[in-house]
Design a protein around this motif. Structure first.
Motif, PDB file in Angstrom:
ATOM      1  N   MET A 259       0.844  -1.186   0.000  1.00 28.56           N
ATOM      2  CA  MET A 259       0.000   0.000   0.000  1.00 28.56           C
ATOM      3  C   MET A 259       0.886   1.245   0.000  1.00 28.56           C
ATOM      4  O   MET A 259       1.865   1.322   0.732  1.00 28.56           O
ATOM      5  CB  MET A 259      -0.894  -0.013   1.238  1.00 28.56           C
ATOM      6  CG  MET A 259      -1.857   1.127   1.309  1.00 28.56           C
ATOM      7  SD  MET A 259      -3.014   0.878   2.665  1.00 28.56           S
ATOM      8  CE  MET A 259      -3.043   2.506   3.332  1.00 28.56           C
ATOM      9  N   ALA A 260       0.538   2.212  -0.811  1.00 29.10           N
ATOM     10  CA  ALA A 260       1.296   3.456  -0.909  1.00 29.10           C
ATOM     11  C   ALA A 260       0.995   4.366   0.277  1.00 29.10           C
ATOM     12  O   ALA A 260      -0.015   4.215   0.957  1.00 29.10           O
ATOM     13  CB  ALA A 260       0.931   4.165  -2.204  1.00 29.10           C
ATOM     14  N   GLY A 261       1.880   5.315   0.503  1.00 30.02           N
ATOM     15  CA  GLY A 261       1.648   6.305   1.542  1.00 30.02           C
ATOM     16  C   GLY A 261       0.501   7.219   1.154  1.00 30.02           C
ATOM     17  O   GLY A 261       0.013   7.202   0.024  1.00 30.02           O
ATOM     18  N   LYS A 262       0.063   8.025   2.129  1.00 26.55           N
ATOM     19  CA  LYS A 262      -1.026   8.963   1.843  1.00 26.55           C
ATOM     20  C   LYS A 262      -0.889  10.208   2.697  1.00 26.55           C
ATOM     21  O   LYS A 262      -0.282  10.187   3.774  1.00 26.55           O
ATOM     22  CB  LYS A 262      -2.382   8.311   2.087  1.00 26.55           C
ATOM     23  CG  LYS A 262      -2.655   7.953   3.538  1.00 26.55           C
ATOM     24  CD  LYS A 262      -4.028   7.334   3.697  1.00 26.55           C
ATOM     25  CE  LYS A 262      -4.268   6.895   5.139  1.00 26.55           C
ATOM     26  NZ  LYS A 262      -5.586   6.283   5.297  1.00 26.55           N
ATOM     27  N   PHE A 263      -1.434  11.296   2.198  1.00 26.27           N
ATOM     28  CA  PHE A 263      -1.522  12.542   2.947  1.00 26.27           C
ATOM     29  C   PHE A 263      -2.904  12.627   3.576  1.00 26.27           C
ATOM     30  O   PHE A 263      -3.905  12.360   2.908  1.00 26.27           O
ATOM     31  CB  PHE A 263      -1.328  13.748   2.025  1.00 26.27           C
ATOM     32  CG  PHE A 263       0.087  13.943   1.572  1.00 26.27           C
ATOM     33  CD1 PHE A 263       0.972  14.689   2.326  1.00 26.27           C
ATOM     34  CD2 PHE A 263       0.536  13.379   0.390  1.00 26.27           C
ATOM     35  CE1 PHE A 263       2.282  14.881   1.911  1.00 26.27           C
ATOM     36  CE2 PHE A 263       1.833  13.559  -0.041  1.00 26.27           C
ATOM     37  CZ  PHE A 263       2.711  14.312   0.719  1.00 26.27           C
ATOM     38  N   GLU A 264      -2.968  13.000   4.831  1.00 25.21           N
ATOM     39  CA  GLU A 264      -4.242  13.249   5.510  1.00 25.21           C
ATOM     40  C   GLU A 264      -4.328  14.738   5.824  1.00 25.21           C
ATOM     41  O   GLU A 264      -3.433  15.296   6.461  1.00 25.21           O
ATOM     42  CB  GLU A 264      -4.330  12.455   6.810  1.00 25.21           C
ATOM     43  CG  GLU A 264      -4.397  10.974   6.606  1.00 25.21           C
ATOM     44  CD  GLU A 264      -4.517  10.188   7.901  1.00 25.21           C
ATOM     45  OE1 GLU A 264      -4.941   9.031   7.827  1.00 25.21           O
ATOM     46  OE2 GLU A 264      -4.197  10.726   8.977  1.00 25.21           O
ATOM     47  N   LEU A 265      -5.380  15.374   5.374  1.00 26.45           N
ATOM     48  CA  LEU A 265      -5.638  16.790   5.612  1.00 26.45           C
ATOM     49  C   LEU A 265      -6.676  16.890   6.719  1.00 26.45           C
ATOM     50  O   LEU A 265      -7.701  16.209   6.668  1.00 26.45           O
ATOM     51  CB  LEU A 265      -6.154  17.444   4.329  1.00 26.45           C
ATOM     52  CG  LEU A 265      -6.467  18.925   4.363  1.00 26.45           C
ATOM     53  CD1 LEU A 265      -5.232  19.751   4.661  1.00 26.45           C
ATOM     54  CD2 LEU A 265      -7.077  19.340   3.035  1.00 26.45           C
ATOM     55  N   TYR A 266      -6.404  17.712   7.727  1.00 28.81           N
ATOM     56  CA  TYR A 266      -7.331  17.826   8.846  1.00 28.81           C
ATOM     57  C   TYR A 266      -7.268  19.228   9.468  1.00 28.81           C
ATOM     58  O   TYR A 266      -6.370  20.009   9.159  1.00 28.81           O
ATOM     59  CB  TYR A 266      -7.039  16.756   9.906  1.00 28.81           C
ATOM     60  CG  TYR A 266      -5.687  16.878  10.569  1.00 28.81           C
ATOM     61  CD1 TYR A 266      -5.541  17.495  11.817  1.00 28.81           C
ATOM     62  CD2 TYR A 266      -4.550  16.375   9.960  1.00 28.81           C
ATOM     63  CE1 TYR A 266      -4.309  17.599  12.427  1.00 28.81           C
ATOM     64  CE2 TYR A 266      -3.306  16.467  10.564  1.00 28.81           C
ATOM     65  CZ  TYR A 266      -3.191  17.086  11.799  1.00 28.81           C
ATOM     66  OH  TYR A 266      -1.958  17.193  12.392  1.00 28.81           O
TER      67      TYR A 266
END
Length: 58
Positions: A1-8
């Motif tokens: 699984m690739a990395g991801k950015f989480e916006l919060y």
């Protein structure tokens, strides 16, 4: 699984993002941004500049 950015949004109402590795571990966190657009620009900057980033021991 690739990395991801989480916006919060943090407790003070600022926008932030974190970069998570494929295993779910947080590997980077951002500063606070006053606008969502600013945070998205920060994500774009990391995506654009990180692939060739130099590793420097200090």
């Amino acid at each position: 699984m690739a990395g991801k950015f989480e916006l919060y949004t943090d407790k003070s109402g600022e926008y932030r993002f974190r970069l998570k590795a494929g295993n779910g571990e947080v590997i980077a966190t951002s500063e606070g941004y006053s606008s969502k657009a600013g945070a998205l620009s920060g994500i774009e900057s990391v995506q654009r500049n990180a692939p060739g980033a130099e590793v420097v021991e200090v």
